[in-house]
Design an enzyme around this catalytic site. Structure first.
Site, PDB file in Angstrom:
ATOM      1  N   HIS B  19      58.886 -43.584 -33.087  1.00  0.00           N
ATOM      2  CA  HIS B  19      59.049 -42.362 -32.302  1.00  0.00           C
ATOM      3  C   HIS B  19      57.826 -42.149 -31.407  1.00  0.00           C
ATOM      4  CE1 HIS B  19      57.154 -39.071 -35.191  1.00  0.00           C
ATOM      5  NE2 HIS B  19      56.347 -40.092 -35.021  1.00  0.00           N
ATOM      6  N   CYS B  38      49.965 -39.394 -31.025  1.00  0.00           N
ATOM      7  CA  CYS B  38      51.431 -39.496 -31.181  1.00  0.00           C
ATOM      8  C   CYS B  38      52.130 -39.490 -29.828  1.00  0.00           C
ATOM      9  CB  CYS B  38      51.977 -38.341 -32.026  1.00  0.00           C
ATOM     10  SG  CYS B  38      51.316 -38.343 -33.690  1.00  0.00           S
ATOM     11  N   HIS B  44      55.065 -45.241 -31.577  1.00  0.00           N
ATOM     12  CA  HIS B  44      54.518 -45.812 -32.823  1.00  0.00           C
ATOM     13  C   HIS B  44      55.605 -45.641 -33.873  1.00  0.00           C
ATOM     14  CE1 HIS B  44      53.755 -41.517 -33.124  1.00  0.00           C
ATOM     15  NE2 HIS B  44      53.739 -41.679 -34.421  1.00  0.00           N
ATOM     16  N   HIS B  46      56.947 -45.320 -38.312  1.00  0.00           N
ATOM     17  CA  HIS B  46      56.680 -44.909 -39.698  1.00  0.00           C
ATOM     18  C   HIS B  46      57.716 -45.525 -40.624  1.00  0.00           C
ATOM     19  CE1 HIS B  46      53.811 -41.813 -38.501  1.00  0.00           C
ATOM     20  NE2 HIS B  46      54.675 -41.373 -37.598  1.00  0.00           N
ATOM     21  N   ASP B  84      67.500 -46.752 -38.840  1.00  0.00           N
ATOM     22  CA  ASP B  84      66.603 -47.811 -39.314  1.00  0.00           C
ATOM     23  C   ASP B  84      66.360 -48.874 -38.247  1.00  0.00           C
ATOM     24  OD1 ASP B  84      64.997 -49.123 -41.230  1.00  0.00           O
ATOM     25  OD2 ASP B  84      66.646 -50.474 -41.704  1.00  0.00           O
ATOM     26  N   HIS B  85      65.082 -49.180 -38.044  1.00  0.00           N
ATOM     27  CA  HIS B  85      64.672 -50.157 -37.031  1.00  0.00           C
ATOM     28  C   HIS B  85      65.190 -49.793 -35.647  1.00  0.00           C
ATOM     29  CE1 HIS B  85      63.282 -52.218 -40.549  1.00  0.00           C
ATOM     30  NE2 HIS B  85      62.600 -53.055 -39.789  1.00  0.00           N
ATOM     31  N   GLU B 128      57.192 -38.491 -43.740  1.00  0.00           N
ATOM     32  CA  GLU B 128      56.871 -39.336 -42.586  1.00  0.00           C
ATOM     33  C   GLU B 128      55.827 -40.377 -43.001  1.00  0.00           C
ATOM     34  OE1 GLU B 128      56.078 -37.519 -38.470  1.00  0.00           O
ATOM     35  OE2 GLU B 128      54.086 -37.867 -39.287  1.00  0.00           O
TER      36      GLU B 128
END
Lengths: 140, 148
Positions: B19, B38, B44, B46, B84-85, B128
Site C-alpha cells: 500500500h 508511508c 511498501h 506488510h 494477497d500479493h 498491520e
C-alpha cells in the site's frame, strides 16, 4: 472497573464424531477431525476477571488464588486427557472450541467470588479460538 | 449479573500486500508531512493478519457456530484472494477513492464479511505489523437507528 487476565495452557486429545449422523456425513462435516483415533492440541486459555481493586491490597483478586482455581478446575480436568472420554462435562457434546469454552465458563463462573468472570478465550491453535462472555458486557 | 452468555468463534487469516498512503485531496507537501515514509511514491508492503469474530447458535449436532470449511472458503474468496500479493491502491477497487490505511482496510474487510450468511460478524481486527492493530465492529449508532 479493572480487567485482569490470566493465561494457562493444557494439552489434550479430541475427535469430532456425532453418532446420530452417518459415517459419510461425519466425514463430510468434520473432515480430518473425524479421524476415529483422535488427534490433539496445545490449548491456551485466557481468563479475564472484572472488578474494582481492593483499596487495601490493590488487587481485583489474588492471582495466586485464580491460578489455583484454574489448576483445580481446568488443568486437572483437561490436561493430558482425551476430552471426549475423560471429561464428563463434555459427554454427549462435540468437543469443539465453542463447546469447551462454554464448559470452562460454567466451571469457572461459580468459583470466581472476588470480582466476576468477564471472559474466557480458548485457543485451539494461534488461528482458531472461541470466546464466552456475558451478552451486553463491554468487551475488554 | 444479568444477560445470557454469548459465545463467539475467532479465526485468523493472513495476506501480504502493498500500500501507499497518499490522498489526492492533499498537496504533495501535506501528504509527505502527514504520511511520512508511508507516502513513498513506489509504495511498501506488510504481512497483514486479519482476526475475525463471529457469533451465532452453537449447533448441537456439530458443536459449531459455523463450519470452518465454509467460513474459510468465504474469507479466502472475499478477502485473502482479493488482497494477497496485490497492490491495495491499484488492485482493489475500494481503495481507488479512499486511502488504504489499515483503518480503512479493516472497515473494507468488515463490509465484505458482514455479508457472510452463516454467522453474525461481530468484529474485525487487522494487524498491520506486530505493533500496530486496528479493530472495527460496525457503526453501533447506525445499527441502532436502523432498528428504530
Amino acid at each position: 472497573m479493572v480487567y485482569l487476565t490470566r493465561k494457562i495452557e493444557f494439552s489434550a486429545a479430541h475427535l469430532y464424531h456425532n453418532p446420530a449422523l452417518s459415517a459419510e456425513e461425519n466425514r463430510r462435516i468434520f473432515g480430518k477431525c473425524n479421524n476415529p483415533k483422535g488427534h490433539g492440541h496445545n490449548y491456551t486459555l485466557e481468563v479475564t476477571v472484572a472488578g474494582e481493586p481492593d483499596p487495601v491490597t490493590g488487587m481485583v483478586l489474588d492471582l495466586k488464588e485464580l491460578k489455583e482455581i484454574l489448576e483445580r478446575e481446568i488443568v486437572v480436568r483437561m490436561d493430558h486427557r482425551f476430552l471426549n472420554y475423560e471429561v464428563p462435562e463434555l459427554k454427549g457434546q462435540i468437543p469443539t472450541c465453542e463447546n469447551i469454552a462454554q464448559v470452562i465458563w460454567k466451571l469457572l463462573e461459580p468459583k470466581i467470588t472476588q470480582g466476576r468472570l468477564h471472559k474466557v478465550r480458548l485457543h485451539e491453535s494461534p488461528d482458531l479460538f472461541a470466546e464466552c462472555y456475558r451478552n451486553g458486557a463491554s468487551q475488554a | 449479573m444479568s444477560g445470557e452468555v454469548k459465545t463467539v468463534l475467532g479465526r485468523r487469516y493472513r495476506f501480504a500486500a502493498l500500500h501507499r498512503l497518499h490522498s489526492e485531496k492533499l498537496s504533495e507537501e501535506q501528504n509527505w508531512r502527514i504520511y511520512g515514509k508511508c507516502n513513498n511514491p513506489y509504495g511498501h508492503g506488510h504481512n497483514y493478519v486479519v482476526e475475525i469474530s463471529l457469533s451465532g447458535t452453537v449447533d448441537p449436532a456439530t458443536g459449531m457456530i459455523v463450519n470452518l470449511t465454509d467460513l474459510d472458503n468465504y474469507v479466502e474468496r472475499e478477502v485473502v484472494e482479493a488482497f494477497d500479493h496485490k497492490s491495495l491502491n491499484e488492485d482493489v477497487d475500494a481503495f481507488r477513492e479512499i486511502v488504504p490505511t489499515t483503518e480503512n482496510v479493516c472497515r473494507e474487510i468488515y463490509r465484505r464479511l458482514k455479508r457472510f450468511p452463516l454467522a453474525k460478524l461481530e468484529r474485525v481486527r487487522v494487524e498491520e505489523t506486530s505493533n500496530n492493530a486496528f479493530e472495527y465492529a460496525g457503526e453501533e449508532i447506525q445499527d441502532r437507528a436502523a432498528v428504530q
